[in-house]
Write an enzyme that holds these catalytic residues in place. Sequence first.
Site, PDB file in Angstrom:
ATOM      1  N   ARG A  25       2.111  16.887  -3.704  1.00  0.00           N
ATOM      2  CA  ARG A  25       1.381  16.595  -2.469  1.00  0.00           C
ATOM      3  C   ARG A  25       2.393  16.275  -1.375  1.00  0.00           C
ATOM      4  O   ARG A  25       3.434  15.665  -1.639  1.00  0.00           O
ATOM      5  CB  ARG A  25       0.461  15.388  -2.661  1.00  0.00           C
ATOM      6  CG  ARG A  25      -0.746  15.656  -3.543  1.00  0.00           C
ATOM      7  CD  ARG A  25      -1.769  16.588  -2.889  1.00  0.00           C
ATOM      8  NE  ARG A  25      -2.907  16.845  -3.741  1.00  0.00           N
ATOM      9  CZ  ARG A  25      -3.083  17.957  -4.473  1.00  0.00           C
ATOM     10  NH1 ARG A  25      -2.189  18.919  -4.450  1.00  0.00           N
ATOM     11  NH2 ARG A  25      -4.161  18.105  -5.216  1.00  0.00           N
TER      12      ARG A  25
ATOM     13  N   HIS B  53       1.065  26.190   0.280  1.00  0.00           N
ATOM     14  CA  HIS B  53       0.253  25.586  -0.789  1.00  0.00           C
ATOM     15  C   HIS B  53      -0.315  26.670  -1.717  1.00  0.00           C
ATOM     16  O   HIS B  53      -1.528  26.751  -1.946  1.00  0.00           O
ATOM     17  CB  HIS B  53      -0.878  24.716  -0.208  1.00  0.00           C
ATOM     18  CG  HIS B  53      -1.370  23.657  -1.163  1.00  0.00           C
ATOM     19  ND1 HIS B  53      -1.719  22.388  -0.806  1.00  0.00           N
ATOM     20  CD2 HIS B  53      -1.559  23.700  -2.508  1.00  0.00           C
ATOM     21  CE1 HIS B  53      -2.115  21.693  -1.856  1.00  0.00           C
ATOM     22  NE2 HIS B  53      -2.019  22.484  -2.923  1.00  0.00           N
TER      23      HIS B  53
HETATM   24  C1  GLV Z   1      -3.742  21.986  -5.790  1.00  0.00           C
HETATM   25  O1  GLV Z   1      -2.972  21.442  -5.104  1.00  0.00           O
HETATM   26  C2  GLV Z   1      -4.455  21.413  -6.888  1.00  0.00           C
HETATM   27  O2  GLV Z   1      -4.648  20.180  -6.971  1.00  0.00           O
HETATM   28  O3  GLV Z   1      -4.881  22.232  -7.730  1.00  0.00           O
END
Ligand code: GLV
Length: 259
Positions: free
Chosen positions: A190, A238
């Site tokens: 994160r 991401h």
């Molecule tokens: C992505 O960041 C997840 O938590 O799968």
Amino acid sequence: GDPSEIDYVLAWKPPKGEIKRYPNLKAILSLGAGIDHLAEDPELPSHIPVSRLVDRCLTQGMTEYILYWVIHHHRYFGKYTEISASKEWRQIPQEDARRRRIGLLGLGELGRDAAEKLANFEYNVAGWSRTPKDIPNVLSFHGPEDLKPFLNRTDILICLLPMTTETHGIINKKNLAQLPEGAVVINCARGAHVVDDDLIKALDSEHISSVVLDVFHTEPLPSDHPFWWHPKIIITPHMASLTVAHSAADYVAENIRRV
Ligand code: GLV
């Protein structure tokens, strides 16, 4: 439709306050590996079970991402791209994988798989977690006292921690200073694990040689964020591991059956 007819919520990042609109829920199923984005909702009904997604493709995707960037740095592929751009023919001495010290912050569902596969590739692998872990050929460090010795022996640091009050801002000035000179940092957990300014300072002082970031405090990463134009930061949107629908469906169905 009628919100009272809804039994299950499958969600990634629903708007805050949304989930409480369904009075008869039996479970809330995250479509990602983490549940922090759900837990952030102050109005999340506390009596309903929440499940994270533990899924074959999600785990495989994360391990691929990590292996890719470890090999990239271990074999200096970034440097070779620069060298060839200047039409230079130059080799960099090759290192022994057994001497390349990889450190995984977090040895949960995802960290464990990456650790096992990196160890199979002969890297010198360690992991740091809340409780000790027994993984073949992976050195286990745990708890706050072990963080410093773990960082001291880590050439390539990979963050796969969950976001909690203890892990928030863990990639900060003090901890970065514990890494050996020239270390590499990869964050695929994160954005809030990183103190952005501390990371930029560690790169600019050349204490850290390269950074790969998949996650950010604000996503999408704002167009004026200094990370975008830092020459030593590689950015991915991401995507380290995305949920694959056909595979996730099996796990979601199984969790509903369990409920
Ligand atoms: C992505 O960041 C997840 O938590 O799968």
